[in-house]
Write an enzyme that holds these catalytic residues in place. Structure first.
Site, mmCIF file in Angstrom:
data_model
loop_
_atom_site.group_PDB
_atom_site.id
_atom_site.type_symbol
_atom_site.label_atom_id
_atom_site.label_comp_id
_atom_site.label_asym_id
_atom_site.label_seq_id
_atom_site.Cartn_x
_atom_site.Cartn_y
_atom_site.Cartn_z
ATOM 1 N N HIS A 1 111.362 85.986 60.059
ATOM 2 C CA HIS A 1 112.380 86.114 59.014
ATOM 3 C C HIS A 1 113.508 87.057 59.473
ATOM 4 O O HIS A 1 114.688 86.772 59.295
ATOM 5 C CB HIS A 1 111.777 86.713 57.732
ATOM 6 C CG HIS A 1 110.759 85.848 57.054
ATOM 7 N ND1 HIS A 1 109.513 86.311 56.698
ATOM 8 C CD2 HIS A 1 110.797 84.551 56.648
ATOM 9 C CE1 HIS A 1 108.835 85.345 56.087
ATOM 10 N NE2 HIS A 1 109.580 84.266 56.059
ATOM 11 N N LYS B 1 103.156 79.700 43.011
ATOM 12 C CA LYS B 1 102.572 80.404 44.157
ATOM 13 C C LYS B 1 101.953 81.716 43.681
ATOM 14 O O LYS B 1 102.427 82.309 42.713
ATOM 15 C CB LYS B 1 103.658 80.703 45.201
ATOM 16 C CG LYS B 1 104.092 79.460 45.971
ATOM 17 C CD LYS B 1 104.950 79.806 47.178
ATOM 18 C CE LYS B 1 105.337 78.555 47.948
ATOM 19 N NZ LYS B 1 106.271 78.826 49.044
ATOM 20 N N ARG C 1 111.397 75.980 62.725
ATOM 21 C CA ARG C 1 110.481 76.391 63.789
ATOM 22 C C ARG C 1 110.014 75.179 64.579
ATOM 23 O O ARG C 1 110.206 75.083 65.775
ATOM 24 C CB ARG C 1 109.262 77.108 63.177
ATOM 25 C CG ARG C 1 109.572 78.483 62.665
ATOM 26 C CD ARG C 1 108.508 78.979 61.731
ATOM 27 N NE ARG C 1 108.525 78.245 60.476
ATOM 28 C CZ ARG C 1 107.861 78.590 59.389
ATOM 29 N NH1 ARG C 1 107.085 79.656 59.414
ATOM 30 N NH2 ARG C 1 107.955 77.890 58.288
ATOM 31 N N SER D 1 104.152 83.322 57.556
ATOM 32 C CA SER D 1 103.501 84.298 56.672
ATOM 33 C C SER D 1 102.074 83.862 56.364
ATOM 34 O O SER D 1 101.161 84.684 56.340
ATOM 35 C CB SER D 1 104.285 84.429 55.356
ATOM 36 O OG SER D 1 105.575 84.898 55.594
HETATM 37 P P1 ADP Z 1 109.288 79.257 51.863
HETATM 38 O O1 ADP Z 1 108.168 79.397 50.891
HETATM 39 O O2 ADP Z 1 110.618 78.968 51.245
HETATM 40 O O3 ADP Z 1 108.992 78.363 53.048
HETATM 41 P P2 ADP Z 1 109.144 81.427 53.738
HETATM 42 O O4 ADP Z 1 109.258 82.864 53.472
HETATM 43 O O5 ADP Z 1 107.860 80.935 54.323
HETATM 44 O O6 ADP Z 1 109.456 80.737 52.379
HETATM 45 O O7 ADP Z 1 110.318 80.938 54.673
HETATM 46 C C1 ADP Z 1 111.654 81.063 54.278
HETATM 47 C C2 ADP Z 1 112.519 80.444 55.334
HETATM 48 O O8 ADP Z 1 112.363 81.172 56.538
HETATM 49 C C3 ADP Z 1 112.193 78.989 55.665
HETATM 50 O O9 ADP Z 1 113.394 78.313 55.969
HETATM 51 C C4 ADP Z 1 111.355 79.099 56.903
HETATM 52 O O10 ADP Z 1 111.472 77.939 57.719
HETATM 53 C C5 ADP Z 1 112.004 80.293 57.579
HETATM 54 N N1 ADP Z 1 111.062 80.953 58.451
HETATM 55 C C6 ADP Z 1 109.848 81.450 58.170
HETATM 56 N N2 ADP Z 1 109.248 81.949 59.257
HETATM 57 C C7 ADP Z 1 110.122 81.747 60.280
HETATM 58 C C8 ADP Z 1 110.087 81.994 61.693
HETATM 59 N N3 ADP Z 1 109.020 82.524 62.285
HETATM 60 N N4 ADP Z 1 111.173 81.653 62.398
HETATM 61 C C9 ADP Z 1 112.240 81.087 61.823
HETATM 62 N N5 ADP Z 1 112.344 80.789 60.520
HETATM 63 C C10 ADP Z 1 111.283 81.123 59.758
#
Ligand code: ADP
Length: 158
Positions: free
Chosen positions: A17, A41, A90, A128
């Site tokens: 992130h 969630k 990703r 996450s």
């Molecule tokens: P959501 O529940 O919306 O997927 P996340 O917090 O998991 O929330 O992810 C938010 C955004 O950040 C999404 O677009 C996800 O693809 C991106 N994201 C999460 N982890 C990574 C990572 N390791 N590298 C790049 N983008 C990421």
């Protein structure tokens, strides 16, 4: 001035992130990181805690602010005069989901465009939910997130 909205759950915040936030902060004049409050969630951290974590780790980026929202991201964007969404890509798995979501959002709000950025290669596998899985099963996930966030995850899950 170009403002982008980076929505997500951030439960917990990871280096993936933060990599994306830094790229977004370079690309746009202003970047609003928005924590989605999703009633379907069950996050390990309340919104306030996630907001504090994000604020702490983006404090050196003056054009980044952190907020939270409920409901549709396109409604939040419209209400705040933002017409660009930032999301991370990703793997091809992300692509399938993000493609569908971007076109759904476009259908709901034609003026809102989604922009996708790739993280550094070392973060392309990072999520996450996998971090939580590793911690729950006794593994060491400390290399994938800031120390204070990791300590809070340990406290919460062990
Ligand atoms: P959501 O529940 O919306 O997927 P996340 O917090 O998991 O929330 O992810 C938010 C955004 O950040 C999404 O677009 C996800 O693809 C991106 N994201 C999460 N982890 C990574 C990572 N390791 N590298 C790049 N983008 C990421």
């Amino acid at each position: 001035m170009t403002t982008a909205l980076y929505p997500g759950t951030f439960d917990p915040l990871t280096y993936g992130h933060l990599d994306l936030i830094r790229r977004g902060a370079r690309l746009f004049d202003r970047l609003t990181v928005a924590i989605a409050e999703n009633p379907r969630k069950t996050p390990i951290f309340p919104v306030d805690t996630r907001m504090n974590m994000l604020e702490t780790h983006t404090a050196d980026l003056p054009n980044v602010n952190v907020t939270s929202f409920q409901g549709l991201v396109v409604d939040y964007a419209r209400d705040n005069g933002i017409d660009t969404l930032l999301r991370g890509l990703r793997t091809s798995g992300d692509f399938e989901f993000e493609y569908q979501m971007a076109l759904t959002n476009r259908s709901l709000a034609p003026h809102v465009e989604a922009v996708f950025l790739m993280p550094s290669p070392e973060y392309t596998f990072l999520s996450s939910s996998l971090i939580k899985e590793v911690v729950l099963n006794g593994g060491d996930a400390s290399r994938w997130l800031p120390r204070d966030v990791y300590d809070a995850v340990l406290e919460q899950l062990r």
